[in-house]
Design a protein around this motif. Structure first.
Motif, PDB file in Angstrom:
ATOM      1  N   ILE A 105       0.870  -1.174   0.000  1.00 33.65           N
ATOM      2  CA  ILE A 105       0.000   0.000   0.000  1.00 33.65           C
ATOM      3  C   ILE A 105       0.908   1.225   0.000  1.00 33.65           C
ATOM      4  O   ILE A 105       1.589   1.513   0.990  1.00 33.65           O
ATOM      5  N   THR A 106       0.924   1.890  -1.102  1.00 33.54           N
ATOM      6  CA  THR A 106       1.782   3.073  -1.218  1.00 33.54           C
ATOM      7  C   THR A 106       1.225   4.206  -0.360  1.00 33.54           C
ATOM      8  O   THR A 106       0.034   4.190   0.017  1.00 33.54           O
ATOM      9  N   PRO A 107       2.043   5.214  -0.035  1.00 35.36           N
ATOM     10  CA  PRO A 107       1.523   6.354   0.731  1.00 35.36           C
ATOM     11  C   PRO A 107       0.349   7.044   0.045  1.00 35.36           C
ATOM     12  O   PRO A 107      -0.589   7.493   0.720  1.00 35.36           O
ATOM     13  N   GLU A 108       0.390   7.114  -1.291  1.00 32.46           N
ATOM     14  CA  GLU A 108      -0.712   7.735  -2.014  1.00 32.46           C
ATOM     15  C   GLU A 108      -1.996   6.915  -1.874  1.00 32.46           C
ATOM     16  O   GLU A 108      -3.089   7.461  -1.650  1.00 32.46           O
ATOM     17  N   LEU A 111      -3.346   7.320   1.699  1.00 32.64           N
ATOM     18  CA  LEU A 111      -3.995   8.607   1.927  1.00 32.64           C
ATOM     19  C   LEU A 111      -5.373   8.647   1.265  1.00 32.64           C
ATOM     20  O   LEU A 111      -6.335   9.174   1.849  1.00 32.64           O
ATOM     21  N   GLU A 112      -5.485   8.074   0.072  1.00 25.60           N
ATOM     22  CA  GLU A 112      -6.776   8.056  -0.617  1.00 25.60           C
ATOM     23  C   GLU A 112      -7.780   7.183   0.147  1.00 25.60           C
ATOM     24  O   GLU A 112      -8.957   7.547   0.272  1.00 25.60           O
ATOM     25  N   GLU A 113      -7.305   6.081   0.674  1.00 21.95           N
ATOM     26  CA  GLU A 113      -8.194   5.210   1.460  1.00 21.95           C
ATOM     27  C   GLU A 113      -8.634   5.914   2.731  1.00 21.95           C
ATOM     28  O   GLU A 113      -9.784   5.800   3.165  1.00 21.95           O
ATOM     29  N   LEU A 114      -7.704   6.674   3.340  1.00 20.55           N
ATOM     30  CA  LEU A 114      -8.051   7.425   4.557  1.00 20.55           C
ATOM     31  C   LEU A 114      -9.093   8.489   4.239  1.00 20.55           C
ATOM     32  O   LEU A 114     -10.008   8.733   5.031  1.00 20.55           O
ATOM     33  N   ARG A 115      -8.988   9.139   3.087  1.00 22.22           N
ATOM     34  CA  ARG A 115      -9.973  10.138   2.704  1.00 22.22           C
ATOM     35  C   ARG A 115     -11.360   9.522   2.533  1.00 22.22           C
ATOM     36  O   ARG A 115     -12.367  10.099   2.923  1.00 22.22           O
ATOM     37  N   GLU A 116     -11.404   8.325   1.932  1.00 18.94           N
ATOM     38  CA  GLU A 116     -12.691   7.673   1.677  1.00 18.94           C
ATOM     39  C   GLU A 116     -13.339   7.183   2.969  1.00 18.94           C
ATOM     40  O   GLU A 116     -14.560   7.294   3.149  1.00 18.94           O
ATOM     41  N   ARG A 121     -12.232  14.401   3.813  1.00 19.10           N
ATOM     42  CA  ARG A 121     -11.517  14.619   2.560  1.00 19.10           C
ATOM     43  C   ARG A 121     -11.023  16.067   2.439  1.00 19.10           C
ATOM     44  O   ARG A 121      -9.874  16.307   2.053  1.00 19.10           O
ATOM     45  N   GLN A 122     -11.864  17.029   2.768  1.00 20.28           N
ATOM     46  CA  GLN A 122     -11.475  18.434   2.621  1.00 20.28           C
ATOM     47  C   GLN A 122     -10.362  18.809   3.593  1.00 20.28           C
ATOM     48  O   GLN A 122      -9.440  19.548   3.246  1.00 20.28           O
ATOM     49  N   ALA A 123     -10.456  18.276   4.820  1.00 19.71           N
ATOM     50  CA  ALA A 123      -9.419  18.588   5.805  1.00 19.71           C
ATOM     51  C   ALA A 123      -8.083  17.967   5.412  1.00 19.71           C
ATOM     52  O   ALA A 123      -7.017  18.598   5.556  1.00 19.71           O
ATOM     53  N   LEU A 124      -8.129  16.739   4.909  1.00 21.89           N
ATOM     54  CA  LEU A 124      -6.888  16.082   4.503  1.00 21.89           C
ATOM     55  C   LEU A 124      -6.270  16.736   3.282  1.00 21.89           C
ATOM     56  O   LEU A 124      -5.050  16.655   3.064  1.00 21.89           O
ATOM     57  N   SER A 129       1.924  17.888   2.823  1.00 18.39           N
ATOM     58  CA  SER A 129       2.565  16.707   2.230  1.00 18.39           C
ATOM     59  C   SER A 129       1.890  15.453   2.779  1.00 18.39           C
ATOM     60  O   SER A 129       1.123  15.499   3.748  1.00 18.39           O
ATOM     61  N   ASN A 130       2.188  14.365   2.161  1.00 22.53           N
ATOM     62  CA  ASN A 130       1.617  13.082   2.582  1.00 22.53           C
ATOM     63  C   ASN A 130       2.385  12.558   3.792  1.00 22.53           C
ATOM     64  O   ASN A 130       3.584  12.232   3.679  1.00 22.53           O
ATOM     65  N   PRO A 131       1.749  12.449   4.963  1.00 20.39           N
ATOM     66  CA  PRO A 131       2.482  12.000   6.156  1.00 20.39           C
ATOM     67  C   PRO A 131       2.541  10.482   6.315  1.00 20.39           C
ATOM     68  O   PRO A 131       3.173   9.979   7.255  1.00 20.39           O
ATOM     69  N   LEU A 132       1.878   9.755   5.426  1.00 13.90           N
ATOM     70  CA  LEU A 132       1.778   8.306   5.601  1.00 13.90           C
ATOM     71  C   LEU A 132       3.005   7.589   5.038  1.00 13.90           C
ATOM     72  O   LEU A 132       3.510   7.956   3.973  1.00 13.90           O
ATOM     73  N   PRO A 133       3.473   6.548   5.723  1.00  7.73           N
ATOM     74  CA  PRO A 133       4.616   5.765   5.223  1.00  7.73           C
ATOM     75  C   PRO A 133       4.117   4.656   4.297  1.00  7.73           C
ATOM     76  O   PRO A 133       2.919   4.366   4.250  1.00  7.73           O
ATOM     77  N   PRO A 134       5.003   4.010   3.546  1.00  9.32           N
ATOM     78  CA  PRO A 134       4.586   2.826   2.792  1.00  9.32           C
ATOM     79  C   PRO A 134       4.231   1.686   3.752  1.00  9.32           C
ATOM     80  O   PRO A 134       4.834   1.546   4.821  1.00  9.32           O
ATOM     81  N   VAL A 135       3.249   0.903   3.346  1.00  6.39           N
ATOM     82  CA  VAL A 135       2.743  -0.180   4.205  1.00  6.39           C
ATOM     83  C   VAL A 135       2.714  -1.472   3.394  1.00  6.39           C
ATOM     84  O   VAL A 135       2.381  -1.467   2.204  1.00  6.39           O
ATOM     85  N   ILE A 136       3.073  -2.552   4.048  1.00  2.97           N
ATOM     86  CA  ILE A 136       2.924  -3.888   3.464  1.00  2.97           C
ATOM     87  C   ILE A 136       1.880  -4.631   4.288  1.00  2.97           C
ATOM     88  O   ILE A 136       2.061  -4.824   5.498  1.00  2.97           O
TER      89      ILE A 136
END
Length: 313
Positions: A105-108, A111-116, A121-124, A129-136
Motif C-alpha cells: 500500500i503506497t503512501p498515495e 492517503l486516498e483510502e483514509l480520505r474515503e 476529505r477536505q481537511a486532509l 505533504s503526505n504523512p503516511l509511510p509505505p505499508v505492506i
C-alpha cells in the motif's frame, strides 16, 4: 499327515466355525427385528451426536480459514525506503512460510483510502505533504495456530525496514480457544456416549445369554469350549455395532441435507459460496468401525462376565 496339511485342516475348520457363527448371529439379529433395531437405534444416536459435533467443528474451521475477515498484519515501513526496496521486501515476505500474500500500500493509496473512510476529505486536502509511510499488508495462513502467528509477527517486526507493526490478534486467540474448548468437550461427550454404547450392547448380550441359558449348558455338557460358546455372542455384538454405525451415518447425512439449503442461503447473503461438507467415505468407515469396535467390546465384557456362571453341574 504332513505339518502343513494339519495346519491347513485346522485353518479350514476354524474359518468354517467363524463363518457359521457369523451367519448364525446375523440370522438371530434379523429374526429379532424389533429389539435388534431398538438396540441399533440407541447405538446410532449415541454415535451420531459426537460425529455431528465434530463435523460441525470441521465446517466451522473450514469457514473461518477461508473467511475474508482473516486478520491482516500491517507493516509500517520506514519513510526513507524507495519503491524498489519496498517491492523487494514485499516479495521476500510473501515467500515466507505461513504467509498467503503480501500487498503493498503506497503512501498515495493509503492517503486516498483514509480520505474515503474517514470522511475528512477536505481537511486532509489541506495537508502540505503526505504523512503516511509505505505499508505492506501481510495475510497469515488460516492454518497457523495463534502461537505460530505470534512467532511470525515477531519475526516481521524484527526486520530492520519495519518501523511498526499492527495486528489485532486478540479475536484470533479467542476463536481458537473457543474451537479448542468445543473440540475437547465433544471428545468428552463422545467418550461418555461410547461407554453408554458398551453398556447397552452388554445388557443386550446378557439378556440373550439368559434366554439361551439351557442351550448353553447342554452344549457345554457335550464338550463345547468357552470359545465356541462365546463366538456367536461376539458376532451378535458386532452386528449390533455395525447396524448402529450405519444408522449414525444416515442420521448425520440426513441432518446435513436438511441444513444444507438454509446454510447455503445464509452464506450467499454474505457473498460466500460456503457449503456444508458431509462425513464422506472415510468418515462413514470410521463410524462403522467405531460401532463395530464398541459392539465387540460390550459383547466381550458381557460374555466374559456371565458365561463363566453357566457351568454344567
Amino acid at each position: 499327515m504332513k505339518p502343513h496339511g494339519r495346519w491347513r485342516r485346522f485353518l479350514k475348520t476354524w474359518l468354517e466355525q467363524h463363518a457359521r457363527a457369523l451367519v448364525g448371529s446375523l440370522g438371530a439379529f434379523t429374526r429379532n427385528r424389533v429389539p435388534s433395531l431398538m438396540t441399533a437405534g440407541v447405538i446410532g444416536i449415541a454415535l451420531a451426536l459426537p460425529a455431528a459435533f465434530l463435523l460441525l467443528l470441521d465446517n466451522i474451521q473450514t469457514l473461518t480459514s477461508g473467511w475474508q475477515g482473516q486478520p491482516h498484519a500491517s507493516l509500517f515501513l520506514k519513510r526513507d525506503l524507495d519503491t524498489k526496496q519496498v517491492a523487494l521486501l514485499a516479495q521476500q515476505i510473501g515467500t515466507r512460510n505461513g504467509v498467503i500474500h503480501a500487498r503493498i500500500i503506497t503512501p498515495e493509496q493509503g492517503l486516498e483510502e483514509l480520505r474515503e473512510l474517514s470522511g475528512f476529505r477536505q481537511a486532509l486536502a489541506l495537508l502540505p505533504s503526505n504523512p503516511l509511510p509505505p505499508v505492506i499488508e501481510v495475510e497469515p495462513s488460516g492454518a497457523l495456530t495463534p502461537a505460530q502467528v505470534d512467532s511470525l509477527i515477531d519475526e516481521l517486526a524484527a526486520l530492520p525496514s519495519v518501523a511498526r507493526i499492527r495486528m489485532d490478534r486478540d479475536w484470533l486467540r479467542r476463536l481458537h480457544a473457543i474451537l479448542y474448548l468445543f473440540e475437547r468437550g465433544t471428545w468428552v461427550v463422545a467418550a461418555l456416549l461410547g461407554i453408554t454404547v458398551i453398556l447397552v450392547v452388554g445388557n443386550t448380550i446378557r439378556l440373550d445369554i439368559e434366554n439361551r441359558r439351557d442351550e448353553i449348558i447342554i452344549v457345554k455338557l457335550i464338550g463345547a469350549t468357552d470359545a465356541f460358546v462365546r463366538r456367536p455372542f461376539l458376532y451378535s455384538g458386532l452386528w449390533h455395532g455395525l447396524a448402529g454405525g450405519l444408522l449414525a451415518c444416515l442420521l448425520v447425512e440426513t441432518g446435513r441435507l436438511l441444513l444444507a439449503g438454509p446454510v447455503s442461503h445464509l452464506a450467499s447473503l454474505y457473498g460466500s459460496r460456503f457449503e456444508l461438507a458431509g462425513i464422506g467415505f472415510s468418515g462413514g468407515l470410521t463410524l462403522l468401525g467405531c460401532g463395530a469396535f464398541l459392539g465387540l467390546v460390550g459383547s466381550r465384557l458381557a460374555v466374559g462376565r456371565h458365561l463363566t456362571a453357566l457351568e454344567p453341574r
